[in-house]
Every structure is written in C-alpha cells, then in structure tokens.
Design a protein around this motif. Structure first.
Motif, PDB file in Angstrom:
ATOM      1  N   ALA B 312       0.847  -1.202   0.000  1.00 12.62           N
ATOM      2  CA  ALA B 312       0.000   0.000   0.000  1.00 12.62           C
ATOM      3  C   ALA B 312       0.882   1.253   0.000  1.00 12.62           C
ATOM      4  CB  ALA B 312      -0.907  -0.005   1.225  1.00 12.62           C
ATOM      5  N   GLU B 313       1.887   1.263   0.872  1.00 14.05           N
ATOM      6  CA  GLU B 313       2.757   2.444   0.953  1.00 14.05           C
ATOM      7  C   GLU B 313       3.603   2.584  -0.319  1.00 14.05           C
ATOM      8  OE1 GLU B 313       4.852   2.856   4.667  1.00 14.05           O
ATOM      9  OE2 GLU B 313       3.102   2.274   5.822  1.00 14.05           O
ATOM     10  N   ALA B 314       4.026   1.453  -0.887  1.00 14.64           N
ATOM     11  CA  ALA B 314       4.825   1.508  -2.116  1.00 14.64           C
ATOM     12  C   ALA B 314       4.002   2.068  -3.268  1.00 14.64           C
ATOM     13  CB  ALA B 314       5.351   0.117  -2.470  1.00 14.64           C
ATOM     14  N   SER B 315       2.736   1.684  -3.344  1.00 16.63           N
ATOM     15  CA  SER B 315       1.917   2.163  -4.471  1.00 16.63           C
ATOM     16  C   SER B 315       1.784   3.677  -4.411  1.00 16.63           C
ATOM     17  CB  SER B 315       0.546   1.481  -4.485  1.00 16.63           C
ATOM     18  OG  SER B 315      -0.315   2.059  -3.545  1.00 16.63           O
ATOM     19  N   SER B 316       1.719   4.202  -3.188  1.00 20.74           N
ATOM     20  CA  SER B 316       1.616   5.649  -3.021  1.00 20.74           C
ATOM     21  C   SER B 316       2.974   6.325  -3.272  1.00 20.74           C
ATOM     22  CB  SER B 316       1.118   5.912  -1.606  1.00 20.74           C
ATOM     23  OG  SER B 316       1.200   7.263  -1.303  1.00 20.74           O
ATOM     24  N   ASN B 317       4.038   5.791  -2.654  1.00 22.88           N
ATOM     25  CA  ASN B 317       5.370   6.398  -2.806  1.00 22.88           C
ATOM     26  C   ASN B 317       5.865   6.388  -4.251  1.00 22.88           C
ATOM     27  OD1 ASN B 317       6.324   7.411  -0.326  1.00 22.88           O
ATOM     28  ND2 ASN B 317       6.675   5.347   0.438  1.00 22.88           N
ATOM     29  N   LEU B 318       5.626   5.295  -4.954  1.00 19.67           N
ATOM     30  CA  LEU B 318       6.176   5.172  -6.300  1.00 19.67           C
ATOM     31  C   LEU B 318       5.308   5.856  -7.370  1.00 19.67           C
ATOM     32  CD1 LEU B 318       8.008   3.179  -4.724  1.00 19.67           C
ATOM     33  CD2 LEU B 318       8.112   1.812  -6.790  1.00 19.67           C
ATOM     34  N   ALA B 319       4.208   6.495  -6.892  1.00 11.99           N
ATOM     35  CA  ALA B 319       3.376   7.259  -7.830  1.00 11.99           C
ATOM     36  C   ALA B 319       4.136   8.468  -8.365  1.00 11.99           C
ATOM     37  CB  ALA B 319       2.092   7.707  -7.136  1.00 11.99           C
ATOM     38  N   ARG B 320       5.217   8.876  -7.646  1.00  9.39           N
ATOM     39  CA  ARG B 320       5.958  10.071  -8.054  1.00  9.39           C
ATOM     40  C   ARG B 320       6.742   9.859  -9.356  1.00  9.39           C
ATOM     41  NH1 ARG B 320       9.550  10.443  -2.853  1.00  9.39           N
ATOM     42  NH2 ARG B 320       7.670   9.483  -2.091  1.00  9.39           N
ATOM     43  N   PHE B 321       6.973   8.609  -9.727  1.00 11.29           N
ATOM     44  CA  PHE B 321       7.789   8.360 -10.925  1.00 11.29           C
ATOM     45  C   PHE B 321       6.906   8.458 -12.163  1.00 11.29           C
ATOM     46  CE2 PHE B 321       9.953   6.317  -7.382  1.00 11.29           C
ATOM     47  CZ  PHE B 321      11.160   6.966  -7.458  1.00 11.29           C
ATOM     48  N   ASP B 322       6.953   9.640 -12.779  1.00 11.04           N
ATOM     49  CA  ASP B 322       6.067   9.898 -13.913  1.00 11.04           C
ATOM     50  C   ASP B 322       6.816   9.996 -15.233  1.00 11.04           C
ATOM     51  OD1 ASP B 322       7.378  12.309 -13.602  1.00 11.04           O
ATOM     52  OD2 ASP B 322       5.626  13.385 -12.838  1.00 11.04           O
ATOM     53  N   GLY B 323       8.144   9.927 -15.177  1.00  7.84           N
ATOM     54  CA  GLY B 323       8.934  10.020 -16.403  1.00  7.84           C
ATOM     55  C   GLY B 323       9.046  11.442 -16.929  1.00  7.84           C
ATOM     56  N   ILE B 324       8.504  12.399 -16.206  1.00  7.69           N
ATOM     57  CA  ILE B 324       8.499  13.781 -16.703  1.00  7.69           C
ATOM     58  C   ILE B 324       9.557  14.623 -15.986  1.00  7.69           C
ATOM     59  CG2 ILE B 324       7.143  15.915 -16.807  1.00  7.69           C
ATOM     60  CD1 ILE B 324       4.692  14.020 -17.268  1.00  7.69           C
ATOM     61  N   ARG B 325       9.537  14.607 -14.652  1.00  9.24           N
ATOM     62  CA  ARG B 325      10.475  15.456 -13.901  1.00  9.24           C
ATOM     63  C   ARG B 325      11.850  14.807 -13.766  1.00  9.24           C
ATOM     64  NH1 ARG B 325       7.506  15.570  -8.833  1.00  9.24           N
ATOM     65  NH2 ARG B 325       6.905  13.537  -9.642  1.00  9.24           N
ATOM     66  N   TYR B 326      11.851  13.514 -13.643  1.00 11.21           N
ATOM     67  CA  TYR B 326      13.101  12.746 -13.600  1.00 11.21           C
ATOM     68  C   TYR B 326      12.741  11.300 -13.887  1.00 11.21           C
ATOM     69  CZ  TYR B 326      11.309  12.326  -8.821  1.00 11.21           C
ATOM     70  OH  TYR B 326      10.492  12.153  -7.733  1.00 11.21           O
ATOM     71  N   GLY B 327      13.733  10.503 -14.150  1.00  9.29           N
ATOM     72  CA  GLY B 327      13.480   9.083 -14.393  1.00  9.29           C
ATOM     73  C   GLY B 327      13.204   8.785 -15.854  1.00  9.29           C
ATOM     74  N   TYR B 328      13.002   7.497 -16.117  1.00 11.77           N
ATOM     75  CA  TYR B 328      12.837   7.003 -17.483  1.00 11.77           C
ATOM     76  C   TYR B 328      11.604   7.607 -18.158  1.00 11.77           C
ATOM     77  CZ  TYR B 328      11.906   3.753 -21.270  1.00 11.77           C
ATOM     78  OH  TYR B 328      11.642   3.216 -22.507  1.00 11.77           O
ATOM     79  N   ARG B 329      11.785   8.096 -19.386  1.00 16.07           N
ATOM     80  CA  ARG B 329      10.661   8.641 -20.148  1.00 16.07           C
ATOM     81  C   ARG B 329      10.522   7.843 -21.434  1.00 16.07           C
ATOM     82  NH1 ARG B 329       9.052  14.761 -20.601  1.00 16.07           N
ATOM     83  NH2 ARG B 329       7.668  14.787 -22.393  1.00 16.07           N
ATOM     84  N   ALA B 330       9.351   7.272 -21.645  1.00 17.12           N
ATOM     85  CA  ALA B 330       9.123   6.467 -22.850  1.00 17.12           C
ATOM     86  C   ALA B 330       9.166   7.353 -24.090  1.00 17.12           C
ATOM     87  CB  ALA B 330       7.779   5.767 -22.758  1.00 17.12           C
ATOM     88  N   GLN B 331       9.654   6.796 -25.166  1.00 20.05           N
ATOM     89  CA  GLN B 331       9.723   7.526 -26.431  1.00 20.05           C
ATOM     90  C   GLN B 331       8.484   7.215 -27.271  1.00 20.05           C
ATOM     91  OE1 GLN B 331      12.345   9.755 -27.001  1.00 20.05           O
ATOM     92  NE2 GLN B 331      12.673   9.190 -24.858  1.00 20.05           N
ATOM     93  N   GLY B 332       8.074   8.137 -28.090  1.00 25.44           N
ATOM     94  CA  GLY B 332       6.937   7.884 -28.992  1.00 25.44           C
ATOM     95  C   GLY B 332       5.977   9.056 -29.001  1.00 25.44           C
ATOM     96  N   ASP B 333       4.967   8.927 -29.810  1.00 26.60           N
ATOM     97  CA  ASP B 333       3.967   9.976 -29.930  1.00 26.60           C
ATOM     98  C   ASP B 333       2.737   9.545 -29.135  1.00 26.60           C
ATOM     99  OD1 ASP B 333       2.978  12.344 -30.753  1.00 26.60           O
ATOM    100  OD2 ASP B 333       2.263  11.602 -32.693  1.00 26.60           O
ATOM    101  N   PHE B 334       2.450  10.268 -28.062  1.00 24.13           N
ATOM    102  CA  PHE B 334       1.374   9.816 -27.179  1.00 24.13           C
ATOM    103  C   PHE B 334       0.141  10.689 -27.326  1.00 24.13           C
ATOM    104  CE2 PHE B 334       5.384   8.513 -25.160  1.00 24.13           C
ATOM    105  CZ  PHE B 334       5.200   7.136 -25.240  1.00 24.13           C
ATOM    106  N   MET B 335      -1.013  10.061 -27.085  1.00 27.14           N
ATOM    107  CA  MET B 335      -2.284  10.767 -27.241  1.00 27.14           C
ATOM    108  C   MET B 335      -2.534  11.729 -26.069  1.00 27.14           C
ATOM    109  SD  MET B 335      -3.607   9.463 -29.983  1.00 27.14           S
ATOM    110  CE  MET B 335      -5.368   9.764 -29.939  1.00 27.14           C
TER     111      MET B 335
END
Lengths: 91, 487
Positions: B312-335
């Motif tokens: 439960a706590e991990a699901s909340s804590n790891l919500a911060r990884f959005d690929g926008i501010r830091y971390g892996y960002r998927a490549q491609g054209d998104f809707m």
C-alpha cells in the motif's frame, strides 16, 4: 477469482499498462497475493485499539529557506524548454 | 578490535596512507567485482580525492575521527549528490541526485571514503539480490548462491572485503537477511533512530537505514555516527543521541533473553538453523543470562500484514515516478499525458515492482481498504502490543534471521508469495518499529553462514549491540574471506 477487467482497472489506477502477453501472469500473481493476504481480511480486529499508532510529528516554523535552483530541478528531465518541464498537451 | 579501529590505528601511525588504502580497495573491486557484482557504480575519483584530503589532515598533524579515511559503500537507493543513484531500476538508471541524504552528509563530514554504490533488488523489493536491472550480486561463500536482499551488494561488499562497512536499508529484513546469508553483522535501527531524508522511499512507515560491517564494534561506531535527530525528517527522534560504543563491553550477567515459541515450534525453519539457535541459547546461558520462552502469536500473521502495508505504501510512494520530472521517459507519440506516464512507468519498472504497486493499489481501493489495509494496521498494533508484553518479561529477544542459509540463484517459484516468506523472521520488527541486529551464529554442513537476530525494545540499540558484542567475543563465527583486501 480475479478477472482481466479487474486487472485492467487496477493497472489504470496504478498508471500502468498490462500488455496482452503479460495479462495472465499478472492475473494469477494478483490472485495468489490476494489469497496470501486473505488471513488479514478474515481477522477479527474489532477489539484492537489503533488510536495509539498515530503519533504527532513535531512542527516547524514556516520560514522561507533555500531550495533547488531551476537548473537543479531540471537536471534530471529528458525534456525541458525555457526553464519548464515539457509534458504532452491533453486533448 | 574491529576493522575500523584497526584502520584508524594504521592511518594514525602512518603505517599506510589513506590513498594507498583506498587504492588497495579500488584494485580489489576491479578484480573481484565482475564475479560478485557488489557495486553498480564505482566512484574511484571521488574516493581518491577524499583519501588525499585525509592524508593532508594527517600530514598536518591534525586529529582524525574514527571513521576518517575508512573506505565504505552505500546502497544505491541512498541519495549521493553528483553520483548516480539508480535503485537498480531502469526507471532511475540515469538519475543523479542534486542533494545528499542526511546519513551521507554526516558520514562525509566524518571523513568517510565512498568507494561506490552497492547493488540491490529494484527499489529494495526482493530478498535475493536478483531483482536488479543490472544483474544479480553473488554470495562470496559460493557464487552460485544468492547474496540475499535487498541490500545484497552492501552485504557482499563487506563480506568480500571490498568495503570496510556499508549502509543498507531495511524495510522487512533487507539489512539483516543478506547480512545473515553473507556472514556479516547488520543492524536495523529503531524506526526514527536514523534520518530517512534522501532515502528513496519504499514503505515510509517501515524503512530504516542501517549499517553493515564484519564486526559488532564497526556496526556500533557507524550507527553512533548516523543516528540522531534531523530537521529534514520529522519522523526522526530529535532527543536520541546514542553512544552504543561506550557500553559495548558491559557485563550481560543477569540479563533475560527471550526466545519466541512460535519460531521454536515452526517447521518452516530449517533444522540447521534451529540447531544453531539452540547453541546460541547455551552461549548466552554461559555468559550468565537467563533464557525464557515468550509468546508472540501475531508473528505468524506478520508476513501477510507486512505484504498489505508495504505494498500500500509503495503504491503511493512510487506514484511520483512519472517520467516527466526525472526518471525514465518512454519515447513515442502519445495521445495524452496519461498515456505518456503509463508507458514510462510500464517500461521503467521491473515486474516485481509493478506487481507490488498493483497489489497496493488494489488493497487501498475503496471497496477493499477496510478489509485489508485497515485490518492490517490493527494487526500491526496487536503485534506491537505482544512485543511490549514480551519485553516486560525479558530484556532482549533472540530469533533466527532467516529460515534457511543462502540458496541457489534462479530458484523457480510459481507463486511470488513463496519468496515473501523468506522474510518470516524479520518483518515483525519493522512492523513493531523495533531495533534488531543480525550476526553470525553458526555454519551449515555446506559451510554457509547462519544468522541470529537480537531484537530489543524501542531505542535499545545500546543493549542489543552490547549483547551481540558479548556473543561475538564468546564465539568464533567471524570468518575471513579469500576475496578482496587483506589487511
């Protein structure tokens, strides 16, 4: 029994996609994990007082201090423009 | 004498320079790391710069602290400014923090020489060391076996003499279980004894940073240096200033040691582990302690309770990884931005992490929360109450650290919860916020180390390390490794 629809719904709430080739594996894993946790749901907890698990955090004065610079804040993004994060426009 | 004191003496007497010492470790890492994979990042330049600074201090006749110039490693989920901190996840493979964790700031100020960042299970989720996006760490006793986890690289770095000490993190046993598998000492401090600022959060109400080293003395010295209040972590106790080193050698005659009936009777704990524990009981009796049996029935439900709360706590804590501010960002054209975030997270996280996020999201969903999360919180309280009652009868409790010694890598398990049960002896102390130290208490027929935990009441690190030191002195379970640096 956890259905594919339920997995898709949980994935949506978790902001994750489950690919078709991963679906069955995630579904069975989730079923096993929920089964594992069933003894928690079955427990009678009516007489356990949980009020004392909450402890108060010390408060601090709300003062302006130093923070990250714009450059530091943007240091780990793949996409920035004019000092901002680039996101996909909705719509 | 612990290894830190030994090195301190060598440096002060100028028998070796800090640069020479650091180079020895860096050379050993270059030679042994490809096989053991303790490190995912080696910080050779930073280490040598820090070493030169210590050498200048010594040359100028200045006093150096006990930890000054001592080469060490840090688990890769603890932020180190300017040095990549990956959590061994594709999600953070290129992430370089712009600030230091408080523990690293403190050790840096004490003159620590950082050799590199240690391998781990992705986001600290795992108990084998195999869930790393870079590849598994190996057990120095037999490289076909797991190191344990999640602080596997930290344990290996210490066990194989590729670091004098390491900082690991323990959410459900992640310092103690790899320490047990690799034959070293590991401390999981009381919740709130050590600042978590700068630790990449997994389950915030359970996570603690703890030291790992080859002797109790070393663990004690490092703990004293990193413990204590921090304004940057409001859950950190501001009044706690432990000096465990001072009381390490106190007499333990007359102390009462509890053994947990629910573990003594448990068939999941291997006969070899039980036999080592029986020997440990005799050792404590020989040291003048009284041994009694205590009952903690809720311990049998602790892994499912832990599973619900930590996910439960991990699901909340790891919500911060959005690929926008830091971390892996998927490549491609998104809707949409939603699609960009979902794709980034799906490609960036490994399977175990996704499984736990989804489990956590499920148990927190509106129709299930009262059955799973709320009840798990209540059962956590019941477990804490049972420990409090036990500590009214005894000073410390001893228990196995893991149900078995280290096992083979790539064990095929159809059910993920089979591996969760590896933590059956350790999660209880995280749930009850208690301190516990794991130290070697025997060897299996195959020559693999077996670990024992000494569990104490909250903020009783001085007592459990005192008991651990006395046990260490009375026994001969600390082995020297063929790997790494020979001092």
């Amino acid at each position: 029994m956890i259905t594919r629809e339920e997995i898709n719904n949980i994935a949506l709430l978790s902001k994750l996609f489950v690919a078709e080739n991963e679906m069955e594996s995630f579904r069975t894993d989730m079923e096993q994990m929920m089964q594992f946790a069933q003894c928690v749901a079955d427990a009678d907890t009516a007489n356990i007082n949980t009020d004392d698990t909450a402890s108060s955090s010390p408060m601090r004065q709300d003062k302006i201090g130093t923070s990250l610079t714009v450059q530091e804040a943007l240091a780990n993004t793949d996409a920035s423009c004019d000092g901002y994060f680039v996101v996909k426009k909705n719509g | 004498m612990g290894r830190i004191e030994q090195i301190h003496s060598l440096l002060c007497k100028k028998d070796i320079s800090c640069r020479e010492l650091t180079e020895e470790y860096l050379n050993a890492i270059q030679r042994d790391n490809p096989e053991l994979f303790a490190y995912v990042t080696v910080t050779a330049q930073e280490a040598l710069t820090a070493a030169d600074k210590i050498d200048r201090q010594i040359a100028q006749g200045g006093d150096i602290g006990m930890l000054s110039g001592v080469p060490m490693s840090i688990k890769d989920n603890i932020s180190t400014r300017g040095i990549r901190t990956t959590c061994c996840s594709k999600m953070l493979a290129d992430y370089t923090p712009v600030y230091d964790a408080s523990v690293w700031s403190k050790l840096k100020n004490s003159g620590a020489v950082l050799l590199g960042k240690a391998n781990m299970d992705e986001f600290a989720m795992g108990s084998t060391g195999e869930n790393s996006c870079f590849g598994a760490s190996s057990n120095p006793y037999n490289t076909a076996l797991v190191s344990g986890g999640s602080s596997g690289g930290s344990a290996v770095s210490v066990s194989a003499n590729l670091a004098v000490y390491s900082l690991g993190t323990d959410t459900g046993g992640s310092v103690r279980q790899p320490a047990s598998f690799c034959g070293v000492v590991g401390l999981k401090p009381t919740y709130g004894a050590v600042s978590r600022y700068g630790l990449v959060a997994f389950a915030s109400s359970l996570d603690q940073i703890g030291p790992m080293a080859s002797t109790v003395e070393d663990v004690s010295l490092v703990f004293d240096s990193i413990a204590g209040g921090d304004v940057l972590d409001s859950t950190c106790n501001r009044d706690y200033k432990p000096d465990t080193y001072k009381t390490l050698k106190d007499d333990i005659k007359g102390r009462t040691v509890g053994i947990i009936r629910q573990f003594a009777d448990n068939n999941s704990i291997s006969p070899e582990v039980k036999s080592s524990m029986n020997e440990a009981v005799k050792t404590f009796e020989d040291l003048g302690a009284k041994v009694i049996m205590v009952d903690i029935p809720e311990i049998l439900r602790s892994v499912p309770v832990y599973c619900v709360i930590s996910c439960a706590e991990a699901s909340s804590n790891l919500a911060r990884f959005d690929g926008i501010r830091y971390g892996y960002r998927a490549q491609g054209d998104f809707m949409s931005i939603h699609q960009l975030i979902c794709k980034s997270r799906s490609e960036g996280f490994g399977k175990e992490v996704k499984r736990r996020i989804m489990m956590g999201t499920n148990v927190l969903s509106s129709d299930k929360c009262s059955f799973y999360y709320d009840k798990a919180r209540a059962l956590r309280q019941a477990l804490s109450n049972e420990f409090s009652r036990a500590f009214s009868q005894c000073d410390v409790i001893i228990a196995p650290t893991a149900p078995t010694p280290a096992f083979v890598k790539n064990r095929v398990v159809a059910d993920p919860t089979v591996l969760y049960m590896e933590d059956m002896c350790t999660v209880c102390t995280n749930l009850a916020s208690l301190p516990a130290v794991s130290l070697p208490c025997g060897y299996s027929a195959q020559g693999l180390p077996i670990g024992m935990q000494i569990i104490g009441d909250k903020f009783s690190e001085s007592l459990i390390l005192n008991m651990a030191y006395k046990f260490q002195q009375a026994t001969d379970f600390m082995r020297t490794s063929d790997w790494g640096v020979k001092l």
